[in-house]
Design an enzyme around this catalytic site. Sequence first.
Site, short mmCIF file in Angstrom:
data_model
loop_
_atom_site.label_atom_id
_atom_site.label_comp_id
_atom_site.label_asym_id
_atom_site.label_seq_id
_atom_site.Cartn_x
_atom_site.Cartn_y
_atom_site.Cartn_z
N PHE A 1 -23.23 6.87 -0.68
CA PHE A 1 -22.70 6.93 0.69
C PHE A 1 -23.53 7.83 1.60
O PHE A 1 -24.41 8.50 1.17
CB PHE A 1 -21.25 7.40 0.67
CG PHE A 1 -20.38 6.52 -0.17
CD1 PHE A 1 -20.43 5.14 -0.01
CD2 PHE A 1 -19.56 7.04 -1.12
CE1 PHE A 1 -19.64 4.31 -0.79
CE2 PHE A 1 -18.76 6.22 -1.91
CZ PHE A 1 -18.81 4.86 -1.74
N TRP B 1 -19.19 5.43 7.94
CA TRP B 1 -20.05 6.50 7.40
C TRP B 1 -20.26 6.28 5.90
O TRP B 1 -21.32 6.57 5.36
CB TRP B 1 -19.40 7.86 7.65
CG TRP B 1 -20.16 9.00 7.05
CD1 TRP B 1 -21.21 9.68 7.61
CD2 TRP B 1 -19.94 9.60 5.76
NE1 TRP B 1 -21.65 10.65 6.76
CE2 TRP B 1 -20.90 10.63 5.61
CE3 TRP B 1 -19.04 9.38 4.74
CZ2 TRP B 1 -20.97 11.43 4.47
CZ3 TRP B 1 -19.11 10.17 3.60
CH2 TRP B 1 -20.06 11.18 3.49
N HIS B 2 -19.23 5.74 5.24
CA HIS B 2 -19.34 5.54 3.79
C HIS B 2 -20.30 4.41 3.43
O HIS B 2 -20.82 4.36 2.32
CB HIS B 2 -17.97 5.25 3.19
CG HIS B 2 -17.12 6.48 3.07
ND1 HIS B 2 -16.37 6.95 4.12
CD2 HIS B 2 -16.93 7.34 2.04
CE1 HIS B 2 -15.75 8.05 3.73
NE2 HIS B 2 -16.06 8.32 2.49
N GLY B 3 -20.51 3.49 4.34
CA GLY B 3 -21.43 2.40 4.02
C GLY B 3 -21.47 1.39 5.15
O GLY B 3 -20.49 1.23 5.89
#
Lengths: 509, 384
Positions: free
Chosen positions: A509, A325-327
């Site tokens: 993000f 989800w962050h990248g």
Amino acid sequence: MLFNSGIFLFAFLPLAMLGFGLAFRWRGLEAAWTWLAAASVVFYGWWNPTHVPLLLGSVTLNYLLARRLSHQGAQSSNWLLVAGVIINLGLLGWFKYWHFFASNVAALFGQEWHGQPLELPLGISFFTFHQLTYLLHCRAGKDQGTSFRHYLLYVTFFPQLIAGPIVRPHEMLPQLKRPRERVFPWSDLSVGFTLLSLGLFKKMVVADSVAVWVSPVFDHVHDVSHVAMLDAWVAVLAYTLQLYFDFSGYSDMALGLARMFGVDLPANFFSPYKAQSIVDFWRRWHITLSSFLRDYLYIPLGGSRKGPLRRSVNLVLVMFIGGLWHGAGWTFALWGLWHGVCLLINHASTQAGLMQRLPRLPGTVLSWSLTFLAVIMGWTLFRSPNIATAGSLIQSLFGLNGMQVPPGWLEKLPFLSKIGVTAHADWQIFGGPVQMAVLAGLLVAAVALPNTLQITRAFFTPPNQAGLPEESTRWQWMPSPRWAVVIAAALTLSLLHLGRISEFLYFQF
Amino acid sequence: MEAAFHRRFILQLALGLIALLGLAVLLNRAANPYCLFATDWLPAKSKPETFTHLRLVKAMQVRHVKPQAVILGSSRAETGLSPEHAGWKARPAYNLGLSDARLYEIKSYFEFACSQAQVKQAMLLLDFTAFLPGGRNSPDFSEERLQGFSAEDYLLGLCSWDATSGSLNTLLGRQGEKSYLANGSRDVSVENARVKAKGGALRAFLAYEKRFMTAGTAPTHLDEEAQQVFRDILAVARRHSVDLRLAVAPVHARYLEMLDRCGQAALFEEWKKWITAEVEKEAVDSKQSAFPLLDFSGYNEFTTEPVPEKGLATYYLESSHFTQALGDKLLDRLFSDEAPATPGAFGFRMSSAQMEAHLTAIREARERYHRERAEELASLPQPQ
């Protein structure tokens, strides 16, 4: 438009407040919310106006779906919810993960992917999650006729639109419906400005100051044969502190800005580096994301209800997804997996009662040290441009690329030579005792000082207060002259740093 | 009741903020770390923030000093050339050299100086690398600043943390990364101290050469944009009737060896031919005598100075930057009416007619230098 920019602080915010106040006086509360939603869309469009139709289209479509779900309540067909989830995650996946997915599939078949990554609409990860929670909220029959105006503001409210916190419908929508005799009561302004000032200070004075020790190492690992040990430690510790002060500073600003408009947003941080276990860390770090993943992924997957093996698989899977989800990158995925594995070890250790067998003080010190070490190893993965870089840096941290110190240290501590430590003069960022004292001081501040939520507890209660650790402090903010001086000093220092604009780390993000 | 406390808090916060920001502004005005104002309320020995805000400080000083003679160039000009030299007949003279400057920045500052005062004399120390592709204007370069009042400069100079910490550094007499005199030149004593701190001249030479050799791939052609900017500089001088003199920087012979080892020796010769032709073309086009263009690079008693292992060299800080001892000799030659130097000699006035003779003389001198200094040249770093 960043919260720490002149245009936001001296143009957007005063205008947004002025319009909000005038709309309330002339047309009432609903007109004021409309003004605030419109201002939020302008705030969003300031970066890239071409993404505004995407945001508004997504909001409108989700609202229509939600109305259908709401009317049918718990009896509504699953396909409507599934369609909503697919649309939202599909949009996120298209913009954020398509390039990553295609390039990896191509590589799997020995092909080269020539496509370019799409420009990521700002805050898409956050507004997607907001809208998913709202659909689920409606599916559960909990929505009580939310108007489009309120829904638009719930999703686009500028303090939380770009980088959270991730707000649940029940945490914000009832606040919009609450009747008010007036807007901008003095208490909202004093608490709001206090939180905003403390957030600005954390971001502009602290986080941006240590940032200069991060990029030269993380972004140029391949320019040198290997990073010297002390350079690696300075970079990793500086990033650990930068990320915390940056993101928690942003969250404080979001809470403060929302409070000025009479809205309390949920807390996102609660002194995460005080954690004495990885489980504890995730109760304190990015709290609204952790609880989202817990409630909407971990528990639906079965949580801990289906035996230890299934619980372990669920934990690792959830953390893996949380990492992605962050990248869209393997470093983020690996960071998530790392935390998943650490959580498993944490649970196993708790069940075996390992730490309980130690005396209290050594046990506490050991627990904190191991947790902090695990966290900073994770941040090394998180910040590195690729896995090879992370591996090389971790090797340097543990002396596997040699142990180097300034020549003067070897003269003062000759035993270092006997354990293989060598002299090194060509440092990338290591700056000696003053730099070490700064990093140590900031770490002590993050670990020993009370956080902003503790300090303002008497006057600010976030909607997720019940889930926060029960830790109080004697330092209690009051609307007193002494605190006015402290906050004025923090705000002055922050404003003096205005010339040095830098983006918030979590915007990406 | 509680509302009254909160209201009073907001008022106290606002007053505190205004007072503290006001204090910062007063401190920054008093110490004047970036020379925004012509006078300091609290005079200090030096301005340690000059190097970190060089383009701002020099623009402001040009405004205050209004020089009638300017030295143009990069850090070599800043370090080695003195505005106090007797050759500067127009006064005040100011060293407008800018560290790490692109030719475009040099041109912009020259035009700016001409807009601030009647500039009568100027010299441009020519740096071969400024004519190569790549490079960007320095982050502190601002067109707006040179075109008129820049509110941003005053805001940052009076009300920023950079300025506040700069004021404290100034008032506490702290040493900057580089130290500058009021005439725009670098403080020689501080430059010498830096060489000593590095362990002496040889170490300083080797450190510079190592950096040079690892700087990346060697360009194969001159930068067209820089070439146009060079023409523009000549035009500015002609338009403002400035007595402009051009000098090819007297780099150490070791520097020429590095150029050769990086495969740039031929381009260096091409460059000399090109600038000579351009200067002559400009003279023809303007129907006036050509600006003097003297070559101080080559192999002579100064540029082949042996590098002492310990202590300082007389003429060089390292292979690129020369001392004011050599700078004075350069200026002596540049301003002298003596008989012209022979081809290949220090300060030869270049012309297309004598170019081949000049380059041949330099090549022959280089052969001799190779024979006589083979051992010393073996220590030069190899390109990477």
